[in-house]
Scaffold this motif. Sequence first.
Motif, mmCIF file in Angstrom:
data_model
loop_
_atom_site.group_PDB
_atom_site.id
_atom_site.type_symbol
_atom_site.label_atom_id
_atom_site.label_comp_id
_atom_site.label_asym_id
_atom_site.label_seq_id
_atom_site.Cartn_x
_atom_site.Cartn_y
_atom_site.Cartn_z
ATOM 1 N N PHE A 51 47.489 26.907 -9.168
ATOM 2 C CA PHE A 51 47.864 26.299 -7.896
ATOM 3 C C PHE A 51 48.609 27.259 -6.976
ATOM 4 O O PHE A 51 48.337 27.313 -5.774
ATOM 5 C CB PHE A 51 48.728 25.053 -8.148
ATOM 6 N N THR A 52 49.550 28.038 -7.507
ATOM 7 C CA THR A 52 50.386 28.907 -6.666
ATOM 8 C C THR A 52 49.573 29.927 -5.885
ATOM 9 O O THR A 52 49.720 30.007 -4.661
ATOM 10 C CB THR A 52 51.463 29.589 -7.523
ATOM 11 N N PRO A 53 48.702 30.723 -6.509
ATOM 12 C CA PRO A 53 47.945 31.678 -5.705
ATOM 13 C C PRO A 53 46.979 31.009 -4.730
ATOM 14 O O PRO A 53 46.768 31.503 -3.618
ATOM 15 C CB PRO A 53 47.188 32.542 -6.718
ATOM 16 N N LEU A 54 46.419 29.867 -5.123
ATOM 17 C CA LEU A 54 45.526 29.163 -4.210
ATOM 18 C C LEU A 54 46.286 28.613 -3.013
ATOM 19 O O LEU A 54 45.820 28.685 -1.873
ATOM 20 C CB LEU A 54 44.793 28.045 -4.942
ATOM 21 N N ALA A 55 47.466 28.057 -3.244
ATOM 22 C CA ALA A 55 48.286 27.531 -2.149
ATOM 23 C C ALA A 55 48.745 28.665 -1.240
ATOM 24 O O ALA A 55 48.736 28.521 -0.008
ATOM 25 C CB ALA A 55 49.487 26.777 -2.708
ATOM 26 N N LEU A 56 49.125 29.787 -1.808
ATOM 27 C CA LEU A 56 49.553 30.937 -1.016
ATOM 28 C C LEU A 56 48.400 31.464 -0.164
ATOM 29 O O LEU A 56 48.577 31.759 1.025
ATOM 30 C CB LEU A 56 50.083 32.049 -1.931
ATOM 31 N N GLY A 57 47.218 31.568 -0.743
ATOM 32 C CA GLY A 57 46.045 32.005 0.016
ATOM 33 C C GLY A 57 45.698 31.035 1.133
ATOM 34 O O GLY A 57 45.349 31.453 2.244
ATOM 35 N N ALA A 58 45.796 29.743 0.855
ATOM 36 C CA ALA A 58 45.514 28.740 1.887
ATOM 37 C C ALA A 58 46.529 28.835 3.020
ATOM 38 O O ALA A 58 46.172 28.755 4.198
ATOM 39 C CB ALA A 58 45.523 27.340 1.280
ATOM 40 N N PHE A 59 47.800 29.015 2.684
ATOM 41 C CA PHE A 59 48.841 29.132 3.706
ATOM 42 C C PHE A 59 48.613 30.371 4.565
ATOM 43 O O PHE A 59 48.694 30.308 5.807
ATOM 44 C CB PHE A 59 50.220 29.179 3.056
ATOM 45 N N LEU A 60 48.327 31.498 3.940
ATOM 46 C CA LEU A 60 48.084 32.728 4.706
ATOM 47 C C LEU A 60 46.836 32.604 5.579
ATOM 48 O O LEU A 60 46.814 33.067 6.720
ATOM 49 C CB LEU A 60 47.957 33.927 3.760
ATOM 50 N N GLY A 61 45.802 31.954 5.049
ATOM 51 C CA GLY A 61 44.595 31.728 5.842
ATOM 52 C C GLY A 61 44.860 30.831 7.030
ATOM 53 O O GLY A 61 44.371 31.085 8.141
ATOM 54 N N TRP A 62 45.658 29.806 6.831
ATOM 55 C CA TRP A 62 46.009 28.902 7.930
ATOM 56 C C TRP A 62 46.815 29.633 8.993
ATOM 57 O O TRP A 62 46.564 29.468 10.185
ATOM 58 C CB TRP A 62 46.792 27.716 7.385
ATOM 59 N N ARG A 63 47.782 30.462 8.576
ATOM 60 C CA ARG A 63 48.591 31.221 9.549
ATOM 61 C C ARG A 63 47.715 32.195 10.333
ATOM 62 O O ARG A 63 47.878 32.357 11.537
ATOM 63 C CB ARG A 63 49.706 31.998 8.833
ATOM 64 N N TRP A 64 46.781 32.861 9.640
ATOM 65 C CA TRP A 64 45.889 33.796 10.319
ATOM 66 C C TRP A 64 45.014 33.049 11.322
ATOM 67 O O TRP A 64 44.843 33.487 12.455
ATOM 68 C CB TRP A 64 45.024 34.529 9.300
ATOM 69 N N TRP A 65 44.448 31.911 10.897
ATOM 70 C CA TRP A 65 43.596 31.117 11.780
ATOM 71 C C TRP A 65 44.378 30.658 13.005
ATOM 72 O O TRP A 65 43.881 30.717 14.126
ATOM 73 C CB TRP A 65 43.040 29.922 11.012
ATOM 74 N N ARG A 66 45.616 30.204 12.798
ATOM 75 C CA ARG A 66 46.430 29.729 13.908
ATOM 76 C C ARG A 66 46.767 30.860 14.874
ATOM 77 O O ARG A 66 46.714 30.681 16.087
ATOM 78 C CB ARG A 66 47.715 29.099 13.382
ATOM 79 N N SER A 67 47.076 32.042 14.350
ATOM 80 C CA SER A 67 47.398 33.166 15.236
ATOM 81 C C SER A 67 46.164 33.623 16.006
ATOM 82 O O SER A 67 46.277 34.014 17.171
ATOM 83 C CB SER A 67 47.992 34.324 14.446
ATOM 84 N N GLN A 68 44.994 33.573 15.401
ATOM 85 C CA GLN A 68 43.762 33.952 16.095
ATOM 86 C C GLN A 68 43.416 32.943 17.180
ATOM 87 O O GLN A 68 42.954 33.308 18.248
ATOM 88 C CB GLN A 68 42.597 34.066 15.109
ATOM 89 N N ARG A 69 43.669 31.686 16.924
ATOM 90 C CA ARG A 69 43.385 30.644 17.889
ATOM 91 C C ARG A 69 44.295 30.785 19.104
ATOM 92 O O ARG A 69 43.844 30.637 20.238
ATOM 93 C CB ARG A 69 43.576 29.275 17.247
ATOM 94 N N VAL A 70 45.568 31.093 18.891
ATOM 95 C CA VAL A 70 46.515 31.279 19.993
ATOM 96 C C VAL A 70 46.130 32.495 20.801
ATOM 97 O O VAL A 70 46.176 32.471 22.034
ATOM 98 C CB VAL A 70 47.960 31.393 19.447
ATOM 99 N N THR A 71 45.677 33.558 20.154
ATOM 100 C CA THR A 71 45.279 34.785 20.839
ATOM 101 C C THR A 71 44.051 34.523 21.715
ATOM 102 O O THR A 71 43.965 35.022 22.830
ATOM 103 C CB THR A 71 44.972 35.892 19.819
ATOM 104 N N GLU A 72 43.096 33.755 21.226
ATOM 105 C CA GLU A 72 41.879 33.462 21.987
ATOM 106 C C GLU A 72 42.159 32.584 23.197
ATOM 107 O O GLU A 72 41.468 32.673 24.205
ATOM 108 C CB GLU A 72 40.850 32.801 21.082
#
Length: 74
Positions: A51-72
Amino acid sequence: MKKIFLLIVIVALLVPGGDLLAQCSLCTKTAQQLGEGPAKGLNNGILMLAFTPLALGAFLGWRWWRSQRVTEEN
């Protein structure tokens, strides 16, 4: 995007949970020797460790997606 996410969540909830508790061959042999109770504990431990690495990967993916969306949008 929200429709795809909702579809993925619905499909994940409808899939039988037996396949999610699959183990490697070494863990399976160990669990067979331990008996029913400890084998369930071993399954839970494996899921907890995953669970821990999967949750960490999901959180990092969400942060990356959110930052890309704000940039666009700018």
